[in-house]
Design an enzyme around this catalytic site. Structure first.
Site, PDB file in Angstrom:
ATOM      1  N   ARG B  57       0.840  -1.195   0.000  1.00 52.10           N
ATOM      2  CA  ARG B  57       0.000   0.000   0.000  1.00 52.10           C
ATOM      3  C   ARG B  57       0.876   1.246   0.000  1.00 52.10           C
ATOM      4  O   ARG B  57       0.592   2.227  -0.671  1.00 52.10           O
ATOM      5  CB  ARG B  57      -0.949  -0.007   1.211  1.00 52.10           C
ATOM      6  N   TYR B 109     -17.439  15.842 -15.251  1.00 48.11           N
ATOM      7  CA  TYR B 109     -17.896  14.453 -15.302  1.00 48.11           C
ATOM      8  C   TYR B 109     -18.928  14.198 -14.194  1.00 48.11           C
ATOM      9  O   TYR B 109     -18.748  14.646 -13.057  1.00 48.11           O
ATOM     10  CB  TYR B 109     -16.680  13.517 -15.161  1.00 48.11           C
ATOM     11  N   ASP B 181      -8.490  17.753 -14.668  1.00 47.55           N
ATOM     12  CA  ASP B 181      -8.755  16.406 -15.169  1.00 47.55           C
ATOM     13  C   ASP B 181      -8.344  16.366 -16.640  1.00 47.55           C
ATOM     14  O   ASP B 181      -8.992  16.983 -17.485  1.00 47.55           O
ATOM     15  CB  ASP B 181     -10.247  16.098 -14.988  1.00 47.55           C
ATOM     16  N   LYS B 206      -9.382   5.297 -19.495  1.00 52.45           N
ATOM     17  CA  LYS B 206      -9.717   5.786 -20.823  1.00 52.45           C
ATOM     18  C   LYS B 206      -8.510   5.704 -21.763  1.00 52.45           C
ATOM     19  O   LYS B 206      -7.983   4.634 -21.946  1.00 52.45           O
ATOM     20  CB  LYS B 206     -10.287   7.200 -20.702  1.00 52.45           C
TER      21      LYS B 206
END
Lengths: 388, 389
Positions: B57, B109, B181, B206
């Site tokens: 992590r 978004y 973004d 994407k």
């Protein structure tokens, strides 16, 4: 069906197309809509993904919950649960808790006005004294890590229910094989599935299991909105690990009890914290609410100077963080897992510089005793204490 | 950063950086691909000298190779990989504290909108949505407690263009953290850090991944201090990307430029063709003459991207079109080798209330076309038959 059988059969009848006994890894993010407004049940992998869904269904059943949610790590699962709360809310939390949980509460949630009080959760009077009108939930670890303190889940859950609080139980150390908190009244169960459920020190994962429709819906909303979800490959690996959970836990428990018994008679060791030992203060409660004990326990050396050489002289047992894997790991909580907890709090609960945590693997018990034994002897010799 | 077997990686052209990013050769074995370290924990050989990685992590070699890769491509200081784009965005917003206010692109978004208005609001993070093409609106939205600004340009799905340098410059004057973004453009087309942005976010699901097979998010920070803060959150919240996904994402990124070039070439033709089609009411694509943000976009970006939105005239017509297309898959998501047709009103922006959607130009007739790698003639013929009648 017994839980051992359910574990072995995870996902075995889920693939309707080919009948594959091992459920496929759906490495897909988008799912074609047969027609606009129609869905196969899968739209976008963050919201629901086939491989993750099989894992989640299995986890919900094993924990006797209604729904389960797989997250990218145990901490991500905890963060997703904490998003249930809002500014001004208050939580009551086990005093001796995982350092990462403490850090999340004190360094991050506190900035958003979510506060926490730490207490021995087995002390109902202490719990009650910390309750305020803003209290929303109690978060229990039982056994705690690393001191293996035991909390009576049914008693706390009953108290919480009376006051309209959520009971959240971190079930990482015992797994649903040995302890099912929802059956004892808990609302939410959380796992760092990186540990025993995965069991091979190879997957980082978290699981949330919820009981009740409204809570499950709210959690589904947060899981999708925050997006800290588990990937399909890791979901598959986790299910693969869970199939051998019962076998592994049996050996973990056997080895850890033997080692704890051996260490408790060792002259260089001051104390051993293992709930399976009859003199452990939580022994009776643990026996009542869990069907066995885990592979983890802690022990305190008499002399702090022995710690560093013990870790250095180990040949088989690895010196590493984490726990719950097939390999034995020894951890030094004060400098590793609990370094984020202030020293005064650490000392208060007993996480001092003489404490070692043993995550016992599934190696042969004789080799483990021999390795730890030679490391302690070498350490004693180094600090001039002679042969132990 | 960590991987330095090629110290010249930063000086090279983008296409070369994509292949030779510094970690492409495994130092231990010489393997031509980064190994997948499917390990959660790491042995400490020496208590006094802890290993570089102690728990996955906090740090995993495979994930770290990806993180340094995206930092190199974006020209940033440090990169971070997350389990999804939303997990990257939610982690970035937690840089703020209760009582802080953020100014956000209006047609952001839908998932970002949902996060701000239903989750982060409970933690007392306030947000104002403005049309960022109108600089005066941005300025007017600032309050004494404004701490950050979140841009999406081109925006989703109406492809509005924000002047990155102007807005970021103004934000800097007022001490605001600027986040952008960059999903639609990728660093191949647009590098916001070079324009003054502090933190760049990707839904790497994407174009960066590019194959509709990896769910992932990425963040790149411009400076060391911000990088340190994001690191603490990534580790503290545990919203990290798995190793298998990290590897798959790097594999996808190697072909980013060739994929983007091919898809964009087709998108330009498709947008032009659509704009001349009698049954199409409106086309949104920054490469079209007459797009109000074209000039600004050309100044700050090297390409127009592969997403074209258009208004089929009505909800009924849009639905009919979606039922008749044969090549693109009808699905949520975008930015893949296969063309994807989405219906924002019922998919990506379903989380937005109808009246908010309408105010932002997300009409019932609006369709979003993410152009893949198919032959453009096939795509046009397919759309032609779908738009007929």
């Amino acid at each position: 069906m017994k839980i051992e059988s359910r574990l072995a059969q995870i996902g075995s009848r889920e693939d309707p197309v080919t009948g594959a006994v091992s459920f496929p890894v759906y490495q897909a993010t988008a799912f074609r809509h047969p027609k606009l407004g129609q869905s196969t049940g899968f739209d976008y992998a963050r919201t629901k993904s086939p491989t993750r869904a099989v894992l989640e269904e299995a986890a919900a059943q094993l924990e006797s919950g209604d729904r389960a949610f797989a997250c990218s790590s145990g901490m991500a699962a905890l963060q997703t649960i904490f998003a249930l709360f809002k500014q001004g809310d208050h939580l009551i939390v086990s005093l001796d808790l995982y350092g990462g949980t403490y850090r999340l509460l004190e360094r991050i949630m506190s900035r958003f006005g979510v506060t926490a009080s730490y207490v021995d959760t087995n002390d109902l009077d202490a719990l009650e004294s910390l309750r305020t009108p803003a209290t929303r939930a109690v978060l229990i670890e039982t056994p705690t890590n690393p001191l293996m303190m035991i909390t009576d889940i049914a008693a706390v859950a009953a108290w919480a229910k009376v006051h309209g609080l959520l009971t959240i139980v971190d079930n990482t150390l015992l797994t649903p094989l040995l302890q099912r908190p929802i059956e004892l009244g808990a609302d939410i169960v959380i796992h760092s599935a990186t540990k025993y459920l995965g069991g091979h020190n190879d997957v980082l994962a978290g699981l949330i299991v919820t009981k009740g429709q409204a809570l499950s819906d709210e959690m589904a909303f947060l899981h999708n909105s925050i997006g800290a979800v588990l990937g399909p490959q890791d979901s598959w690996l986790l299910m693969r690990g869970m199939k051998t959970l019962a076998l592994r836990m049996e050996r973990h428990e056997f080895n850890s009890v033997k080692l704890a018994e051996w260490l408790s008679t060792h002259p260089a060791v001051e104390a051993v914290y293992h709930p399976a030992l009859p003199d452990h203060p939580g022994h009776d409660i643990q026996k009542r609410q869990a069907s066995g004990s885990t592979g983890i326990f802690s022990f305190r050396m008499k002399d702090a100077r022995t710690v560093e050489p013990i870790l250095r002289h180990l040949q088989l047992i690895a010196f590493a963080e984490s726990l719950g894997g097939v390999e034995s790991l020894l951890t030094y909580p004060a400098v590793q897992t609990h370094a984020d907890i202030p020293e005064e709090i650490r000392r208060k609960v007993g996480v001092d510089d003489r404490l070692l945590r043993f995550s016992v693997g599934i190696e042969h018990i004789d080799d483990l005793i021999e390795d730890l034994g030679q490391a302690i002897e070498a350490a004693m010799a180094e600090i001039g204490g002679g042969r132990a | 950063m960590t991987y330095s077997n090629d110290r010249h990686a930063g000086d090279r052209e983008f296409a070369t950086k994509l292949i030779h990013f510094g970690a492409e050769i495994d130092e231990a074995t010489g393997a031509s691909s980064v190994p997948i370290y499917q390990a959660s924990t790491f042995h400490h050989f020496d208590l006094e000298q802890p290993p570089k990685h102690d728990y996955s992590r906090s740090g995993n070699p495979t994930r770290e190779a990806l993180e340094s890769y995206i930092a190199l491509l974006e020209g940033g200081h440090r990169g971070f990989a997350f389990s999804s784009g939303m997990s990257a965005i939610s982690t970035a917003f937690l840089l703020l504290s209760a009582g802080d206010h953020v100014i956000v692109t209006e047609d952001v978004y839908g998932g970002t909108y949902r996060l701000l208005t239903t989750v982060l609001n409970r933690l007392a993070i306030e947000s104002t949505f403005v049309d960022m093409t109108d600089f005066e609106q941005v300025v007017a939205a600032r309050r004494p407690n404004t701490k950050a600004l979140f841009m999406e340009t081109p925006s989703n799905p109406t492809l509005k263009i924000t002047d990155i340098a102007r807005v970021a410059g103004w934000a800097k004057e007022h001490g605001l953290l600027t986040m952008l973004d960059n999903t639609f453009m990728t660093p191949y087309h647009q590098r916001p850090i070079e324009l003054g942005v502090d933190l760049v976010i990707h839904s790497a699901t994407k174009f960066l991944g590019g194959h509709s097979d990896v769910l992932a998010g990425l963040v790149v920070t411009a400076d060391e201090e911000l990088g340190r803060r994001v690191k603490a959150l990534q580790n503290g919240l545990g919203t990290v990307l798995g190793t298998q996904e990290s590897w798959l994402l790097m594999r996808g990124m190697k072909t980013l430029q060739v994929r983007m070039e091919a898809s964009e070439r087709c998108a330009r033709k498709l947008a032009q063709w659509l704009s001349e089609h009698p049954s199409v009411a409106r086309v949104y694509y920054p490469g079209l003459d007459g797009h109000p943000g074209k000039e600004i976009h050309e100044r700050q970006s090297q390409g127009y991207g592969a997403v074209v939105s258009f208004d089929a005239g009505s909800g009924e017509k849009a639905k009919k079109l979606l039922g008749k297309v044969r090549i693109p898959i009808v699905a949520v998501s975008l930015g893949a080798v296969e063309s994807i047709l989405s219906y924002p009103a019922m998919m990506s922006h379903a989380a937005m209330p109808a009246e908010v959607r309408a105010a932002r130009g997300i009409t019932d007739g609006l369709v979003r076309y993410s152009v893949g790698l198919e032959d453009i003639d096939d795509l046009i013929r397919d759309l032609e038959q779908a738009l007929e009648g």
